[in-house]
Design an enzyme around this catalytic site. Sequence first.
Site, PDB file in Angstrom:
ATOM      1  N   SER A  37      39.030  41.860  45.383  1.00 30.84           N
ATOM      2  CA  SER A  37      39.667  43.188  45.375  1.00 30.84           C
ATOM      3  C   SER A  37      38.567  44.234  45.392  1.00 30.84           C
ATOM      4  O   SER A  37      37.414  43.944  45.041  1.00 30.84           O
ATOM      5  CB  SER A  37      40.481  43.326  44.083  1.00 30.84           C
ATOM      6  OG  SER A  37      40.895  44.665  43.888  1.00 30.84           O
ATOM      7  N   TYR A  92      41.980  42.412  34.972  1.00 33.99           N
ATOM      8  CA  TYR A  92      41.966  42.281  36.434  1.00 33.99           C
ATOM      9  C   TYR A  92      40.558  42.548  36.974  1.00 33.99           C
ATOM     10  O   TYR A  92      40.033  41.793  37.799  1.00 33.99           O
ATOM     11  CB  TYR A  92      42.977  43.265  37.018  1.00 33.99           C
ATOM     12  CG  TYR A  92      43.260  43.127  38.487  1.00 33.99           C
ATOM     13  CD1 TYR A  92      44.227  42.247  38.956  1.00 33.99           C
ATOM     14  CD2 TYR A  92      42.581  43.907  39.426  1.00 33.99           C
ATOM     15  CE1 TYR A  92      44.507  42.141  40.315  1.00 33.99           C
ATOM     16  CE2 TYR A  92      42.856  43.801  40.777  1.00 33.99           C
ATOM     17  CZ  TYR A  92      43.822  42.923  41.219  1.00 33.99           C
ATOM     18  OH  TYR A  92      44.090  42.821  42.571  1.00 33.99           O
TER      19      TYR A  92
HETATM   20  P1  NAD Z   1      52.136  39.349  45.399  1.00 38.02           P
HETATM   21  O1  NAD Z   1      52.686  39.598  44.032  1.00 38.02           O
HETATM   22  O2  NAD Z   1      52.888  39.817  46.602  1.00 38.02           O
HETATM   23  O3  NAD Z   1      51.843  37.793  45.603  1.00 38.02           O
HETATM   24  C1  NAD Z   1      51.247  37.026  44.607  1.00 38.02           C
HETATM   25  C2  NAD Z   1      51.449  35.565  44.937  1.00 38.02           C
HETATM   26  O4  NAD Z   1      50.857  34.788  43.884  1.00 38.02           O
HETATM   27  C3  NAD Z   1      52.927  35.167  44.993  1.00 38.02           C
HETATM   28  O5  NAD Z   1      53.092  34.171  45.993  1.00 38.02           O
HETATM   29  C4  NAD Z   1      53.164  34.574  43.611  1.00 38.02           C
HETATM   30  O6  NAD Z   1      54.242  33.648  43.567  1.00 38.02           O
HETATM   31  C5  NAD Z   1      51.839  33.900  43.375  1.00 38.02           C
HETATM   32  N1  NAD Z   1      51.563  33.607  41.984  1.00 38.02           N
HETATM   33  C6  NAD Z   1      51.583  34.451  40.918  1.00 38.02           C
HETATM   34  N2  NAD Z   1      51.300  33.778  39.799  1.00 38.02           N
HETATM   35  C7  NAD Z   1      51.102  32.478  40.168  1.00 38.02           C
HETATM   36  C8  NAD Z   1      50.788  31.299  39.464  1.00 38.02           C
HETATM   37  N3  NAD Z   1      50.632  31.280  38.125  1.00 38.02           N
HETATM   38  N4  NAD Z   1      50.675  30.157  40.153  1.00 38.02           N
HETATM   39  C9  NAD Z   1      50.864  30.129  41.498  1.00 38.02           C
HETATM   40  N5  NAD Z   1      51.155  31.218  42.215  1.00 38.02           N
HETATM   41  C10 NAD Z   1      51.278  32.375  41.548  1.00 38.02           C
HETATM   42  O7  NAD Z   1      50.678  39.973  45.343  1.00 38.02           O
HETATM   43  P2  NAD Z   1      49.617  40.360  46.488  1.00 38.02           P
HETATM   44  O8  NAD Z   1      49.448  41.826  46.434  1.00 38.02           O
HETATM   45  O9  NAD Z   1      49.914  39.693  47.769  1.00 38.02           O
HETATM   46  O10 NAD Z   1      48.296  39.755  45.843  1.00 38.02           O
HETATM   47  C11 NAD Z   1      47.634  38.613  46.341  1.00 38.02           C
HETATM   48  C12 NAD Z   1      46.172  38.661  45.913  1.00 38.02           C
HETATM   49  O11 NAD Z   1      45.555  39.807  46.493  1.00 38.02           O
HETATM   50  C13 NAD Z   1      45.977  38.770  44.403  1.00 38.02           C
HETATM   51  O12 NAD Z   1      44.870  37.993  44.006  1.00 38.02           O
HETATM   52  C14 NAD Z   1      45.661  40.246  44.221  1.00 38.02           C
HETATM   53  O13 NAD Z   1      44.889  40.478  43.078  1.00 38.02           O
HETATM   54  C15 NAD Z   1      44.878  40.521  45.484  1.00 38.02           C
HETATM   55  N6  NAD Z   1      44.818  41.929  45.846  1.00 38.02           N
HETATM   56  C16 NAD Z   1      45.958  42.664  46.100  1.00 38.02           C
HETATM   57  C17 NAD Z   1      45.846  43.990  46.441  1.00 38.02           C
HETATM   58  C18 NAD Z   1      47.037  44.837  46.742  1.00 38.02           C
HETATM   59  O14 NAD Z   1      46.868  46.056  46.885  1.00 38.02           O
HETATM   60  N7  NAD Z   1      48.223  44.299  46.882  1.00 38.02           N
HETATM   61  C19 NAD Z   1      44.587  44.601  46.520  1.00 38.02           C
HETATM   62  C20 NAD Z   1      43.462  43.841  46.253  1.00 38.02           C
HETATM   63  C21 NAD Z   1      43.593  42.515  45.923  1.00 38.02           C
END
Ligand code: NAD
Length: 260
Positions: free
Chosen positions: A142, A155
């Site tokens: 991130s 985080y």
């Molecule tokens: P999201 O909530 O849409 O998806 C998260 C996924 O992780 C889902 O499939 C969920 O079921 C799964 N998950 C959660 N807990 C779990 C567990 N204990 N075991 C297995 N699966 C689990 O979120 P996203 O925004 O797509 O985030 C995905 C990654 O990207 C994360 O690591 C997040 O930190 C990172 N990220 C997101 C953003 C953003 O702006 N959305 C920015 C930077 C980084």
Amino acid sequence: MLKAKTALVTGSTSGIGLGVAKCLAAQGANVVLNGFGDAEGPQAEVAAAGAAHGVKVGYHGADMSKPAEIEAMMAYAAKEFGGVDILVNNAGIQHVANVEDFPVEKWDAIIAINLSSAFHTMRLALPAMRAKNWGRIVNIASAHGLVASAQKSAYVAAKHGIVGLTKSAALETATTGVTVNAICPGWVLTPLVQKQIDARAAAGGQPVDEAKRQLLAEKQPSLQFTTPEQLGELTVFLCSPAGANIKGVAWAVDGGWTAQ
Ligand code: NAD
């Protein structure tokens, strides 16, 4: 380009993970999905993305906070797919509170899911990657792996941690055909961020669209969300021959967030 490879993407039933899985399938990779909630819809979407190549799509529901379940998932990938060539550590959760108010169980869950799970998948995937002398590990960190924000201590700690883990593993495999890199997205409009926008709208008593605009304006100079597809295409590039000598980078896709 990725035909006969197998990709495992953690947390791929939603958001960024699902977008990355679709891009890898579109290049011909077989895909193992993971994550909570409905798995059939995402499986069908990924199979459709890879239909031209006839890709095989599997699913394992391991909870990324549980090392024994991660081991079972890796064993499933080995048995059903012949192993993992491309590992995308993406599963992640968020919780927002000051350090002194941060629930201890939320701290533990964020460190386990956003950081330790990647250690476990990597330690289990690396021996076969070394044996094949080919492998790609992409850790979805991130902008918070590079800079901090208030109220996101767990985080930020986990994401800085995964950037460090990425660098160490990249050095350990530097002379092999395995690469380990991190992608550092800024805001991506997924359920994880929608929750933060809704909370902001509720707290400020303003419309959701205004909360969204303010969220971007605070951090992301482009004023545009990064898309899961953009992150998926960068993952494809890191898996391509052109990515073979990219080792241990933390590549920002953040509309200028960390350039400030
Ligand atoms: P999201 O909530 O849409 O998806 C998260 C996924 O992780 C889902 O499939 C969920 O079921 C799964 N998950 C959660 N807990 C779990 C567990 N204990 N075991 C297995 N699966 C689990 O979120 P996203 O925004 O797509 O985030 C995905 C990654 O990207 C994360 O690591 C997040 O930190 C990172 N990220 C997101 C953003 C953003 O702006 N959305 C920015 C930077 C980084």
